[in-house]
Scaffold this motif. Sequence first.
Motif, PDB file in Angstrom:
ATOM      1  N   HIS A 151       0.831  -1.196   0.000  1.00 33.50           N
ATOM      2  CA  HIS A 151       0.000   0.000   0.000  1.00 33.50           C
ATOM      3  C   HIS A 151       0.873   1.257   0.000  1.00 33.50           C
ATOM      4  N   HIS A 152       0.404   2.225  -0.714  1.00 33.83           N
ATOM      5  CA  HIS A 152       1.088   3.516  -0.847  1.00 33.83           C
ATOM      6  C   HIS A 152       2.478   3.389  -1.462  1.00 33.83           C
ATOM      7  N   GLU A 153       2.647   2.461  -2.392  1.00 33.70           N
ATOM      8  CA  GLU A 153       3.887   2.464  -3.187  1.00 33.70           C
ATOM      9  C   GLU A 153       3.944   3.777  -3.954  1.00 33.70           C
ATOM     10  N   ARG A 154       5.138   4.394  -4.002  1.00 29.92           N
ATOM     11  CA  ARG A 154       5.231   5.697  -4.665  1.00 29.92           C
ATOM     12  C   ARG A 154       6.448   5.744  -5.588  1.00 29.92           C
ATOM     13  N   TYR A 155       6.209   6.192  -6.791  1.00 33.89           N
ATOM     14  CA  TYR A 155       7.248   6.333  -7.813  1.00 33.89           C
ATOM     15  C   TYR A 155       7.023   7.687  -8.491  1.00 33.89           C
ATOM     16  N   PHE A 156       7.697   8.721  -8.018  1.00 41.30           N
ATOM     17  CA  PHE A 156       7.430  10.056  -8.537  1.00 41.30           C
ATOM     18  C   PHE A 156       8.263  10.377  -9.774  1.00 41.30           C
ATOM     19  N   GLU A 157       9.368   9.714  -9.946  1.00 42.25           N
ATOM     20  CA  GLU A 157      10.140   9.810 -11.178  1.00 42.25           C
ATOM     21  C   GLU A 157       9.854   8.565 -12.018  1.00 42.25           C
ATOM     22  N   GLU A 158       9.875   8.718 -13.320  1.00 37.55           N
ATOM     23  CA  GLU A 158       9.739   7.556 -14.198  1.00 37.55           C
ATOM     24  C   GLU A 158      11.017   6.730 -14.125  1.00 37.55           C
ATOM     25  N   LEU A 159      10.920   5.549 -13.562  1.00 40.85           N
ATOM     26  CA  LEU A 159      12.103   4.696 -13.425  1.00 40.85           C
ATOM     27  C   LEU A 159      12.490   4.048 -14.733  1.00 40.85           C
ATOM     28  N   PRO A 190      29.535 -15.629 -11.873  1.00 42.51           N
ATOM     29  CA  PRO A 190      30.218 -14.689 -10.973  1.00 42.51           C
ATOM     30  C   PRO A 190      29.223 -13.734 -10.327  1.00 42.51           C
ATOM     31  N   ALA A 191      28.566 -14.200  -9.292  1.00 37.55           N
ATOM     32  CA  ALA A 191      27.431 -13.480  -8.715  1.00 37.55           C
ATOM     33  C   ALA A 191      27.814 -12.089  -8.230  1.00 37.55           C
ATOM     34  N   GLU A 192      28.980 -11.946  -7.602  1.00 36.68           N
ATOM     35  CA  GLU A 192      29.377 -10.631  -7.093  1.00 36.68           C
ATOM     36  C   GLU A 192      29.608  -9.656  -8.237  1.00 36.68           C
ATOM     37  N   GLU A 193      30.186 -10.129  -9.323  1.00 37.67           N
ATOM     38  CA  GLU A 193      30.396  -9.256 -10.481  1.00 37.67           C
ATOM     39  C   GLU A 193      29.063  -8.841 -11.095  1.00 37.67           C
ATOM     40  N   VAL A 194      28.124  -9.770 -11.135  1.00 37.74           N
ATOM     41  CA  VAL A 194      26.802  -9.450 -11.675  1.00 37.74           C
ATOM     42  C   VAL A 194      26.133  -8.389 -10.807  1.00 37.74           C
ATOM     43  N   ALA A 195      26.206  -8.553  -9.498  1.00 38.52           N
ATOM     44  CA  ALA A 195      25.589  -7.590  -8.586  1.00 38.52           C
ATOM     45  C   ALA A 195      26.208  -6.200  -8.759  1.00 38.52           C
ATOM     46  N   GLU A 196      27.519  -6.141  -8.899  1.00 35.93           N
ATOM     47  CA  GLU A 196      28.190  -4.856  -9.093  1.00 35.93           C
ATOM     48  C   GLU A 196      27.776  -4.218 -10.412  1.00 35.93           C
ATOM     49  N   ALA A 197      27.678  -5.029 -11.466  1.00 36.54           N
ATOM     50  CA  ALA A 197      27.260  -4.510 -12.773  1.00 36.54           C
ATOM     51  C   ALA A 197      25.820  -3.995 -12.724  1.00 36.54           C
ATOM     52  N   VAL A 198      24.964  -4.685 -11.992  1.00 36.97           N
ATOM     53  CA  VAL A 198      23.562  -4.254 -11.859  1.00 36.97           C
ATOM     54  C   VAL A 198      23.494  -2.945 -11.075  1.00 36.97           C
ATOM     55  N   ARG A 199      24.272  -2.836 -10.005  1.00 33.50           N
ATOM     56  CA  ARG A 199      24.297  -1.579  -9.240  1.00 33.50           C
ATOM     57  C   ARG A 199      24.738  -0.410 -10.121  1.00 33.50           C
ATOM     58  N   ARG A 240      20.742   4.624 -14.598  1.00 32.60           N
ATOM     59  CA  ARG A 240      19.350   4.830 -15.002  1.00 32.60           C
ATOM     60  C   ARG A 240      18.584   5.680 -13.987  1.00 32.60           C
ATOM     61  N   LEU A 241      18.906   5.548 -12.708  1.00 36.38           N
ATOM     62  CA  LEU A 241      18.226   6.329 -11.691  1.00 36.38           C
ATOM     63  C   LEU A 241      18.633   7.799 -11.724  1.00 36.38           C
ATOM     64  N   ALA A 242      19.831   8.065 -12.208  1.00 42.79           N
ATOM     65  CA  ALA A 242      20.341   9.432 -12.187  1.00 42.79           C
ATOM     66  C   ALA A 242      19.897  10.268 -13.373  1.00 42.79           C
ATOM     67  N   ASP A 243      19.469   9.629 -14.452  1.00 42.05           N
ATOM     68  CA  ASP A 243      19.284  10.368 -15.706  1.00 42.05           C
ATOM     69  C   ASP A 243      17.982   9.953 -16.398  1.00 42.05           C
ATOM     70  N   GLU A 244      17.143  10.926 -16.755  1.00 46.85           N
ATOM     71  CA  GLU A 244      15.870  10.624 -17.414  1.00 46.85           C
ATOM     72  C   GLU A 244      16.077   9.936 -18.752  1.00 46.85           C
ATOM     73  N   ALA A 245      17.047  10.385 -19.510  1.00 44.46           N
ATOM     74  CA  ALA A 245      17.294   9.793 -20.826  1.00 44.46           C
ATOM     75  C   ALA A 245      17.712   8.332 -20.686  1.00 44.46           C
ATOM     76  N   ALA A 246      18.568   8.053 -19.715  1.00 41.30           N
ATOM     77  CA  ALA A 246      18.993   6.670 -19.487  1.00 41.30           C
ATOM     78  C   ALA A 246      17.825   5.809 -19.031  1.00 41.30           C
ATOM     79  N   ALA A 247      16.951   6.380 -18.196  1.00 42.97           N
ATOM     80  CA  ALA A 247      15.793   5.625 -17.717  1.00 42.97           C
ATOM     81  C   ALA A 247      14.878   5.231 -18.855  1.00 42.97           C
ATOM     82  N   ALA A 248      14.824   6.065 -19.880  1.00 42.13           N
ATOM     83  CA  ALA A 248      13.925   5.808 -21.009  1.00 42.13           C
ATOM     84  C   ALA A 248      14.501   4.833 -22.024  1.00 42.13           C
ATOM     85  N   GLU A 249      15.749   4.423 -21.845  1.00 41.95           N
ATOM     86  CA  GLU A 249      16.370   3.496 -22.789  1.00 41.95           C
ATOM     87  C   GLU A 249      15.644   2.149 -22.772  1.00 41.95           C
ATOM     88  N   PRO A 250      15.695   1.402 -23.876  1.00 42.05           N
ATOM     89  CA  PRO A 250      15.068   0.073 -23.899  1.00 42.05           C
ATOM     90  C   PRO A 250      15.556  -0.800 -22.758  1.00 42.05           C
TER      91      PRO A 250
END
Length: 388
Positions: free
Chosen positions: A178-186, A212-221, A227-237
């Motif tokens: 309940h009350h999930e909020r997303y004010f920026e387009e992720l 290589p799970a740790e490498e995958v986690a770092e790449a995902v971060r 993507r979180l920092a930039d609107e253009a990046a967030a809109a990428e496929p």
Amino acid sequence: MESSVLAFATDLLDEGADTFFGNLTDRAGVGGVTLASVYHEARDVFPHNPRRVIRYLEPGAAYFRPDPARWRGRRLAPAPSTAIGDRDPFAEAAAETRRRGLKLHAWTVFCHNDRLGFAHPDCAPANAFGDRHLTELCPAAPEVREYARTLVAELARYGVDAIRAESLHFHGLRHGYHHERYFEELGAGAEALLGICFCPHCRAAATRTGVPAEEVAEAVRTELRRRLADEAAAAEPADLSAIADGALAAYLDAATTSVTTLAAELTEEARRHGMRLSFMDGAGPGKGWLSGIDLPALAKATDQIETLGYAKTPEAVREKIAAFALHGVRPQDMAVILRPMASDCDGPANLAAKIATLRELGVPEVEFYNYGLMRLSSLDRIGAALAG
């Protein structure tokens, strides 16, 4: 074709057995009831309930009386809903279904359990930053798997015909708090990445397969921060196949194995007690890859795949079943849930045509959602459609 109506235990308690089962048999004309045994938090409107119109369902509550001996020493254990008081709706339903010649199914929500997730965060999924998704339980966590197996064994003592296994998989970022909020387009890419579990158990499962799970986690971060920092990046496929030089895909394969093996273990446990297990895939083919759902593997590992046939036309229902067939799930190994309400059906003929389509395709079981949430006229619509 077997038929049943999904219902809450509170429907039985509020209306009484004669009214509740009378409506199922005399109005809906079905051969069974699929009663929620463990369910998530909700607020619902009940059009024909004699005691209340709006009810809040408690987080992760059980609607049967757990056997204390089975759960002694366990951190993860079902907690009875306060709504049932000192009664055991499943025992009452079991006695009534036996007396009336009906089948009893246990509609069980496994991994969407906000009560247990908040109480035991180490058993909840964690994103790449280590933030826990506390409305869920992780299917790779050993304690979660033990909890799920014990839950199946518990329900067997009520003479249940089938376990309807809902939420026996991972969930994405947006899954009903309940009350999930997303004010920026992720963007679809960031939402997908934020929903992947990187808890220690999932990392260990991936590592065992050579990922290589740790490498995958770092790449995902890194990708998420971009993507979180930039609107253009967030809109990428949302094509994520190149992340970690393709290792993210292998990491997700390991998560899929966690889901499939858990479903297989629960199916074996159910069979040992003379029950069947249906794996509920509500999203449908092509939409469950981030949830760890491998339909061809699950079709082999479980007794049945159940899905939502929520659609306005029989043709749309046919297309849904055809999509499952393309993913290795035969119609004869399926159960389909239909909604008889006006949101999907404009009358008995529409519902009857959908049921006829399922029969023609060889689907052996149909269920209807949801007893307490529909008007009595919708129960009549089920009866007319089945009779027709």
